[in-house]
Design a protein around this motif. Structure first.
Motif, short mmCIF file in Angstrom:
data_model
loop_
_atom_site.label_atom_id
_atom_site.label_comp_id
_atom_site.label_asym_id
_atom_site.label_seq_id
_atom_site.Cartn_x
_atom_site.Cartn_y
_atom_site.Cartn_z
N ALA A 240 0.83 -1.21 0.00
CA ALA A 240 0.00 0.00 0.00
C ALA A 240 0.86 1.26 0.00
CB ALA A 240 -0.91 0.00 1.22
N SER A 241 0.50 2.25 -0.83
CA SER A 241 1.22 3.52 -0.92
C SER A 241 0.25 4.65 -0.60
CB SER A 241 1.81 3.70 -2.32
OG SER A 241 2.42 4.97 -2.43
N LEU A 242 0.29 5.13 0.65
CA LEU A 242 -0.70 6.09 1.09
C LEU A 242 -0.48 7.50 0.56
CD1 LEU A 242 -1.51 5.36 4.83
CD2 LEU A 242 -2.95 5.04 2.84
N LEU A 243 0.75 7.97 0.56
CA LEU A 243 1.00 9.36 0.20
C LEU A 243 0.53 9.68 -1.21
CD1 LEU A 243 4.45 10.05 1.88
CD2 LEU A 243 2.17 10.64 2.68
N ASP A 244 0.68 8.72 -2.12
CA ASP A 244 0.17 8.94 -3.48
C ASP A 244 -1.35 9.10 -3.48
OD1 ASP A 244 2.72 8.80 -4.48
OD2 ASP A 244 2.58 6.69 -5.08
N LEU A 245 -2.02 8.28 -2.65
CA LEU A 245 -3.48 8.37 -2.57
C LEU A 245 -3.91 9.71 -1.98
CD1 LEU A 245 -4.31 4.76 -1.29
CD2 LEU A 245 -4.54 5.64 -3.61
N VAL A 246 -3.21 10.15 -0.92
CA VAL A 246 -3.54 11.42 -0.28
C VAL A 246 -3.32 12.57 -1.26
CG1 VAL A 246 -2.89 13.03 1.56
CG2 VAL A 246 -3.06 10.57 2.03
N ASN A 247 -2.28 12.49 -2.04
CA ASN A 247 -1.98 13.54 -3.01
C ASN A 247 -3.06 13.65 -4.08
OD1 ASN A 247 -0.17 14.30 -5.76
ND2 ASN A 247 0.22 15.52 -3.94
N GLU A 248 -3.70 12.53 -4.37
CA GLU A 248 -4.77 12.52 -5.39
C GLU A 248 -6.13 12.86 -4.80
OE1 GLU A 248 -4.57 8.64 -7.04
OE2 GLU A 248 -2.55 8.89 -7.85
N MET A 249 -6.21 12.87 -3.47
CA MET A 249 -7.48 13.07 -2.79
C MET A 249 -7.93 14.52 -2.93
SD MET A 249 -8.18 11.99 1.15
CE MET A 249 -7.07 13.24 1.81
N ARG A 250 -9.20 14.72 -3.18
CA ARG A 250 -9.73 16.08 -3.34
C ARG A 250 -10.94 16.26 -2.44
NH1 ARG A 250 -5.50 16.07 -5.35
NH2 ARG A 250 -4.81 16.99 -7.35
N VAL A 251 -10.79 15.90 -1.16
CA VAL A 251 -11.85 16.12 -0.18
C VAL A 251 -11.25 16.83 1.02
CG1 VAL A 251 -13.23 14.12 -0.88
CG2 VAL A 251 -11.51 13.86 0.91
N PRO A 252 -12.04 17.58 1.78
CA PRO A 252 -11.52 18.23 2.99
C PRO A 252 -10.91 17.20 3.94
CG PRO A 252 -13.69 19.08 2.44
CD PRO A 252 -13.46 17.92 1.54
N TYR A 253 -9.77 17.54 4.54
CA TYR A 253 -9.00 16.57 5.32
C TYR A 253 -8.55 17.20 6.64
CZ TYR A 253 -5.22 13.24 6.42
OH TYR A 253 -4.39 12.33 7.04
N LEU A 254 -8.78 16.49 7.74
CA LEU A 254 -8.34 16.91 9.07
C LEU A 254 -7.37 15.87 9.63
CD1 LEU A 254 -8.54 18.68 11.65
CD2 LEU A 254 -10.50 17.25 12.33
N VAL A 255 -6.17 16.32 10.04
CA VAL A 255 -5.17 15.45 10.64
C VAL A 255 -5.11 15.75 12.14
CG1 VAL A 255 -2.73 14.80 10.68
CG2 VAL A 255 -3.80 15.50 8.52
N LEU A 256 -5.28 14.72 12.98
CA LEU A 256 -5.11 14.85 14.42
C LEU A 256 -3.99 13.91 14.86
CD1 LEU A 256 -8.51 14.66 13.85
CD2 LEU A 256 -8.43 15.66 16.14
#
Length: 404
Positions: A180-196
């Motif tokens: 699994a490669s998460l950072l690529d998925l996050v980079n393609e994501m186009r929804v509001p995102y909250l990191v805690l």
């Protein structure tokens, strides 16, 4: 909050056990909570966040991934890809039940799973995503699994220890985690995102949060869970995270257009609790309820609380208006209201034996050391002249008609 069992069928045909936390009032949207690695839907963070969202009108599903808790299947043969598929099925089920895009919230590896699921679901199904203590690469999770990974890859399966619990996992489980490669998925994501994330998290370092936040596009937000541990075992930490997510999510799950907001008066509509009822004025909304001792969920003031509050607040406002007009050194009032359901024995006037007599008791403390005794007396006298007081003691008629 009212909670009801909510079963989901996974892509592989397993029944996944869930609990849907419902608002006592109306539902403004839906959410899904993904628990941490090897945890269950009963984890403190899962319960706290789900109920905080429900308190703000967002129905939230917390469920057990395949092979964990009360869900069917084998955890050791599932792996990350199965968790993602479980989340996709859960999000679609919640959207079907509640309507509209849903919020995904994930804790630890559950956070990684919601990011991967978000890439598959798309904007039509997703309103926003929030992650708590999520790793930026799924392979990081392998570091908490104590066992001979090389032997598992060679032999096809083997035993590992995770948090003191033993699990038998397969070669496919390890391979899927590493792929699994998460950072690529996050980079393609186009929804509001909250990191805690906690800066002192000993399991998943703060650098993971930095990587995820950096890879995402705006709108994105970051909340520091200062002093919290990885699993949010402290109730204060879990509730803080829950409040932050619930407040932030309200921006992306706004009030529904079909909710009644009257031009005048008050609109009351029953909700999903035993007695929970949504109250709407022209500019405000809140929930009224009954206490648990009466069979309610205790998520709001009771009808009699509201009656006492109406008289008490009107009294305080009238006293304040009067004292300000007189320019007296009035510093406010503290009013204790009680409702006495049957005080006929204390009444001096004769009553028909079938008439039930009730009383509202009002104890008023006038604040302001510089007030004279005469000023205090006159301020107390004005309390009986407040509009709500006059309405309650006047010739009040209640007219009921069908609005259909």
């Amino acid at each position: 909050m009212p909670s009801e069992p909510f079963a989901i069928t996974s892509a592989e045909g397993h029944e996944l056990s869930g609990a849907l936390e419902l608002p006592t009032g109306l539902v403004r949207g839906g959410a899904v909570f993904a628990h941490c690695f090897t945890c269950t839907k009963q984890a403190r963070a899962a319960v706290s966040v789900s109920r905080a969202l429900a308190a703000r009108g967002i129905a939230c599903l917390r469920f057990d991934f395949t092979g964990l808790g009360a869900s069917e299947g084998e955890f050791g043969r599932a792996g990350f890809a199965t968790d993602v598929a479980d989340l996709v099925a859960a999000a679609r089920a919640v959207r079907e039940r509640v309507g509209g895009p849903v919020l995904l919230v994930g804790h630890s590896l559950g956070g990684a799973a919601v990011l991967a699921a978000g890439a598959e679901l798309g904007r039509e199904t997703l309103a926003a995503i929030a992650t708590i203590a999520a790793p930026s690469d799924v392979g990081h999770v392998l570091g908490v699994m104590k066992g001979d990974h090389d032997a598992i890859l060679r032999d096809g399966e083997g035993e590992v220890s995770i948090g003191g619990r033993s699990f038998t996992i397969s070669r496919a489980f390890l391979e899927r985690m590493e792929a699994a490669s998460l950072l690529d998925l996050v980079n393609e994501m186009r929804v509001p995102y909250l990191v805690l994330h906690s800066p002192s998290d000993p399991v998943v370092g703060i650098d993971h949060a930095s990587a995820l936040f950096g890879a995402a596009y705006h709108p994105k937000s970051f909340v520091s869970l200062d002093g919290a541990d990885h699993l949010l075992t402290s109730s204060e930490d879990a509730e803080f995270a829950a409040d932050m997510i619930a407040g932030w999510a309200g921006r992306y799950l706004p009030l529904r257009d079909d909710w009644p907001m009257p031009e005048d008066g008050v609109v009351v509509q029953t909700g999903h609790g035993r007695f929970g009822t949504e109250v709407h004025t022209k500019t405000h909304r809140f929930v009224a309820d009954e206490p648990r001792s009466y069979g309610g969920d205790d998520t709001g003031p009771t009808p009699y609380d509201l009656l006492l509050a109406a008289l008490g607040t009107c009294t305080a406002m009238t006293m304040t208006m009067y004292a300000r007009r007189k320019k007296w050194p009035f510093e406010g009032a503290r009013i204790h209201m009680t409702h006495e359901r049957d005080h006929s024995a204390d009444c001096e006037r004769a009553l028909d034996e079938h008439v039930r007599v009730e009383a509202l008791n009002r104890d008023i403390e006038v604040l302001g050391d510089a007030l004279t005794d005469d000023q205090r007396r006159r301020i107390l006298e004005i309390a009986d002249k407040c509009p709500v007081h006059r309405t309650l003691e006047g010739q009040l008629h209640i007219h009921t008609r069908s609005a259909g």
